[in-house]
Design a protein around this motif. Structure first.
Motif, PDB file in Angstrom:
ATOM      1  N   HIS A   6       0.864  -1.083   0.056  1.00 31.88           N
ATOM      2  CA  HIS A   6      -0.161   0.000  -0.105  1.00 31.88           C
ATOM      3  C   HIS A   6       1.018   1.082   0.096  1.00 31.88           C
ATOM      4  N   GLY A   7       0.332   2.045  -0.659  1.00 31.94           N
ATOM      5  CA  GLY A   7       1.112   3.434  -0.869  1.00 31.94           C
ATOM      6  C   GLY A   7       2.494   3.424  -1.662  1.00 31.94           C
ATOM      7  N   SER A   8       3.192   4.216  -1.548  1.00 25.18           N
ATOM      8  CA  SER A   8       4.726   4.008  -2.379  1.00 25.18           C
ATOM      9  C   SER A   8       5.797   4.053  -1.445  1.00 25.18           C
ATOM     10  N   LEU A   9       6.847   3.237  -1.840  1.00 20.14           N
ATOM     11  CA  LEU A   9       8.201   2.829  -1.283  1.00 20.14           C
ATOM     12  C   LEU A   9       9.185   3.816  -1.861  1.00 20.14           C
ATOM     13  N   ALA A  10       8.851   4.198  -3.184  1.00 17.51           N
ATOM     14  CA  ALA A  10       9.970   5.098  -3.968  1.00 17.51           C
ATOM     15  C   ALA A  10      10.204   6.287  -3.305  1.00 17.51           C
ATOM     16  N   GLY A  11      11.534   6.667  -3.246  1.00 16.90           N
ATOM     17  CA  GLY A  11      12.051   7.882  -2.549  1.00 16.90           C
ATOM     18  C   GLY A  11      12.553   7.538  -1.360  1.00 16.90           C
ATOM     19  N   ASP A 312       2.397  -8.965  11.054  1.00 19.20           N
ATOM     20  CA  ASP A 312       2.346  -8.128   9.936  1.00 19.20           C
ATOM     21  C   ASP A 312       3.733  -7.164   9.838  1.00 19.20           C
ATOM     22  N   LEU A 313       3.973  -6.803   8.786  1.00 17.15           N
ATOM     23  CA  LEU A 313       5.576  -6.123   8.695  1.00 17.15           C
ATOM     24  C   LEU A 313       5.154  -4.760   7.816  1.00 17.15           C
ATOM     25  N   PHE A 314       5.760  -3.534   8.538  1.00 19.07           N
ATOM     26  CA  PHE A 314       5.494  -2.280   7.858  1.00 19.07           C
ATOM     27  C   PHE A 314       6.869  -1.829   7.570  1.00 19.07           C
ATOM     28  N   ALA A 315       7.116  -1.222   6.422  1.00 21.36           N
ATOM     29  CA  ALA A 315       8.550  -0.699   5.811  1.00 21.36           C
ATOM     30  C   ALA A 315       8.113   0.750   5.794  1.00 21.36           C
ATOM     31  N   GLY A 316       9.517   1.263   5.979  1.00 17.89           N
ATOM     32  CA  GLY A 316       9.581   2.717   6.003  1.00 17.89           C
ATOM     33  C   GLY A 316      10.948   3.272   6.158  1.00 17.89           C
ATOM     34  N   PRO A 317      11.465   4.448   6.688  1.00 22.82           N
ATOM     35  CA  PRO A 317      12.693   4.896   6.827  1.00 22.82           C
ATOM     36  C   PRO A 317      13.496   3.969   7.871  1.00 22.82           C
ATOM     37  N   THR A 327       4.678   2.985   7.407  1.00 26.34           N
ATOM     38  CA  THR A 327       3.524   2.635   7.437  1.00 26.34           C
ATOM     39  C   THR A 327       2.984   1.778   6.211  1.00 26.34           C
ATOM     40  N   VAL A 328       4.024   1.492   5.425  1.00 25.22           N
ATOM     41  CA  VAL A 328       3.810   0.718   4.368  1.00 25.22           C
ATOM     42  C   VAL A 328       3.699  -0.762   4.573  1.00 25.22           C
ATOM     43  N   ARG A 371      -1.176   0.796   9.919  1.00 25.43           N
ATOM     44  CA  ARG A 371      -0.146   0.481  11.152  1.00 25.43           C
ATOM     45  C   ARG A 371      -0.998   0.588  12.454  1.00 25.43           C
ATOM     46  N   PRO A 372      -0.552  -0.362  13.162  1.00 26.16           N
ATOM     47  CA  PRO A 372      -1.485  -0.185  14.603  1.00 26.16           C
ATOM     48  C   PRO A 372      -0.646   0.833  15.230  1.00 26.16           C
ATOM     49  N   SER A 373      -1.305   1.409  16.335  1.00 26.34           N
ATOM     50  CA  SER A 373      -1.044   2.488  17.108  1.00 26.34           C
ATOM     51  C   SER A 373       0.025   2.333  18.128  1.00 26.34           C
ATOM     52  N   GLY A 374       0.137   0.891  18.573  1.00 26.88           N
ATOM     53  CA  GLY A 374       1.173   0.646  19.660  1.00 26.88           C
ATOM     54  C   GLY A 374       2.474   0.442  19.326  1.00 26.88           C
ATOM     55  N   ALA A 375       3.435  -0.101  19.998  1.00 31.78           N
ATOM     56  CA  ALA A 375       4.741  -0.237  19.787  1.00 31.78           C
ATOM     57  C   ALA A 375       4.901  -1.598  19.266  1.00 31.78           C
TER      58      ALA A 375
END
Length: 557
Positions: A6-11, A312-317, A327-328, A371-375
């Motif tokens: 979901h969303g864009s990972l480019a950049g 679940d796995l979420f990718a980002g910086p 959040t992706v 993305r869930p709100s917790g840690a």
């Protein structure tokens, strides 16, 4: 279990590329062929032409379009023609005007372009020989009709030596007619994948069901005017079939005002798994600068955390600690593998993402893609993914380690590996395996083939370690794989293994030697086992079959 992007990972990280008129390893001011030279052999630009989509790792940025080679003073009475070598496996070639004894272009390598020949209008054919060869040509082209004042790009494509009309060697004579576009780039896309199917081209990689180019057949192209694309930004480009994306690429900046041939070429692993000839995009601009664009990397996530729930796995910086900007969602609802009869559910999820360096936050599974709100339960601060590569990320050990165990349990972590299994002529049909020790309470182990005696294959594999990345050959016939404590004489577990010729398999020791009671949503069956991850090199070529996982439970001792 499902994969989501979901969303864009480019950049992110190292994803962004810049390319006005030059590519990595090439000068940003390519020399114009001298006036008294019929053609210039550009050779192989830096890191291009030999690895299925090399170059573009560190392209040179420029805002200035590359100037088209200046036409001769009598351009109205002459035609210009160049050749692009996009025939994988053909080797370097010399190109002659048909019947001539002096080469017009010498030692032209796969993935490169000659300079422009200045020719009188009218029909012309070419003889093609292996570089340095004499005698009868390997191929003579059909006549190409040249018009005065026009420019032509002739693409050598197909498989030299094939007699099959669907993939045999040929030349694609294309008259240039790019539309003017000062604000963006013009791209003529050519399908020269000699064993690739008809594909759609999804600019943006965001609408596989309705790609901008709905259907591009083998050896066809998108037309002389070129497709209008932004010149000042990296792009995601997906190749589609049947309404789904089969692979995707991250293009560099193409540069406003520039004109490109982008040629899909290389071989799929169904016929040739050689890295040098693998499927990619060959980009050639109006000055002859050429480089491959590799496919976006794939990461294959294996759930080997014996007491961990579905995740679940979420990718980002990238960066230490959790990051709300990740959040992706790249993996959704990946569970620990469970075997029922001959079938395995869970255990593996694969995703293709733009190249770059990412941070990954891992959460217990929750419905939806937000993305869930917790840690998060665990964070991978940095995972570098390069173009054209495949990776295995193994979620291993225990979320709730027990220090009282001997040896002590290891806490949950992620073990990253890069796919690098090879195939050699001496053992071309032998299966290869890489063994990975991902059991959170097992000591260092030896693994071997158990027959009348124990024949070691790997020795003293420590927790968290893996055997050589190139893979080690094992029997293609059914055999018993035994695991025992390093240096020991008694088997801790044995497993029935049956691999096919030329398979590539990650054999991952998982679970607990001393199972503990399942708590909450933890897996019910945590006993020591093997996860066999069957790697398909083709998925980095053109989605030619997904990777798969089979859980192998131990035999009774």
């Amino acid at each position: 279990m499902a994969l989501r992007l979901h969303g864009s990972l480019a950049g992110m990280g190292a994803v962004m590329f810049a390319l006005g008129g030059a590519l990595a390893g090439c000068s940003d001011d390519p020399a114009t062929p001298p006036a008294d030279a019929a053609v210039t052999d550009l050779g192989t630009p830096g890191d291009t032409g030999t690895d299925a989509g090399t170059a573009t790792d560190t392209p040179v940025a420029t805002d200035t379009p590359v100037a088209t080679d200046a036409p001769p003073a009598d351009a109205g009475a002459r035609a210009r023609l160049r050749v692009i070598h996009a025939a994988p496996g053909a080797g370097n070639v010399d190109i002659y005007a048909a019947g001539a004894t002096t080469a017009a272009a010498s030692n032209v390598a796969y993935g490169t372009a000659t300079g422009y020949l200045e020719l009188p209008p009218g029909p012309i054919a070419f003889d093609i020989r292996a570089a340095g060869a004499s005698g009868a040509p390997a191929f003579t082209t059909p006549m190409v009709a040249l018009a005065a004042g026009r420019s032509y790009t002739v693409i050598a494509a197909g498989r030299l030596g094939s007699t099959d009309g669907a993939d045999r060697f040929r030349v694609l004579p294309l008259e240039e007619g790019f539309a003017a576009d000062a604000a963006g780039a013009r791209v003529r896309i050519v399908h020269a994948g000699s064993d690739a199917p008809t594909v759609g081209v999804d600019v943006g990689n965001d609408s596989p069901a309705a790609p901008e180019v709905a259907s591009l057949a083998r050896f066809a192209d998108t037309g002389a005017a070129g497709v209008a694309l932004p010149g000042n930004a990296a792009l995601q480009v997906g190749l589609t079939a049947g309404g789904a994306t089969v692979t995707a690429f991250t293009t560099p900046q193409l540069g406003a005002g520039n004109q490109w041939f982008v040629i899909a070429t290389g071989l799929l692993p169904s016929t040739d798994t050689a890295v040098d000839n693998g499927f990619g995009l060959l980009a050639v601009n109006q000055s002859g600068t050429a480089a491959f664009i590799k496919q976006n990397p794939r990461v294959h996530v294996v759930h080997a955390g014996a007491d961990a729930p579905a995740v679940d796995l979420f990718a980002g910086p990238a960066g230490e600690g959790p990051n709300a900007a990740r959040t992706v969602q790249i993996v959704d609802n990946l569970s620990y593998p469970v075997r029922a009869g001959a079938s395995t559910t869970g255990g593996l999820a694969s995703a293709q993402v733009p190249p770059g360096t990412y941070g990954i936050d891992i959460f217990p599974y929750a419905a939806g893609s937000a993305r869930p709100s917790g840690a998060p339960a665990f964070t991978v601060p940095s995972l570098a993914l390069a173009p054209g590569r495949q990776y295995v990320a193994i979620a291993a050990y225990f979320l709730a380690p027990q220090a009282a165990q001997t040896p002590p349990d290891s806490a949950f972590t992620v073990l990253p590996l890069e796919y690098a299994m090879t195939s050699d002529a001496a053992a071309a049909t032998a299966p290869r395996i890489v063994a990975v020790h991902a059991s959170g309470d097992a000591p260092p182990v030896d693994l071997g083939v158990q027959g009348a005696t124990f024949t070691p294959v790997f020795t003293n594999v420590a927790r968290g370690a893996s055997s050589p990345a190139a893979g080690t050959t094992v029997p293609a016939d059914p055999f018993t794989l035994a695991v025992r404590a390093a240096g020991g004489t008694a088997n801790a577990a044995t497993f029935a293994v049956d691999l096919d010729a030329n398979q590539r398999v990650f054999v991952i020791a998982s679970g607990a030697l001393t199972p503990r009671a399942a708590a909450g949503s933890a897996p019910a069956d945590q006993a020591f086992n093997l996860s066999a991850v069957f790697a398909n090199p083709g998925t980095v070529q053109l989605g030619a079959g997904a990777w798969s996982l089979a859980r192998i439970n131990p035999l009774a001792l």
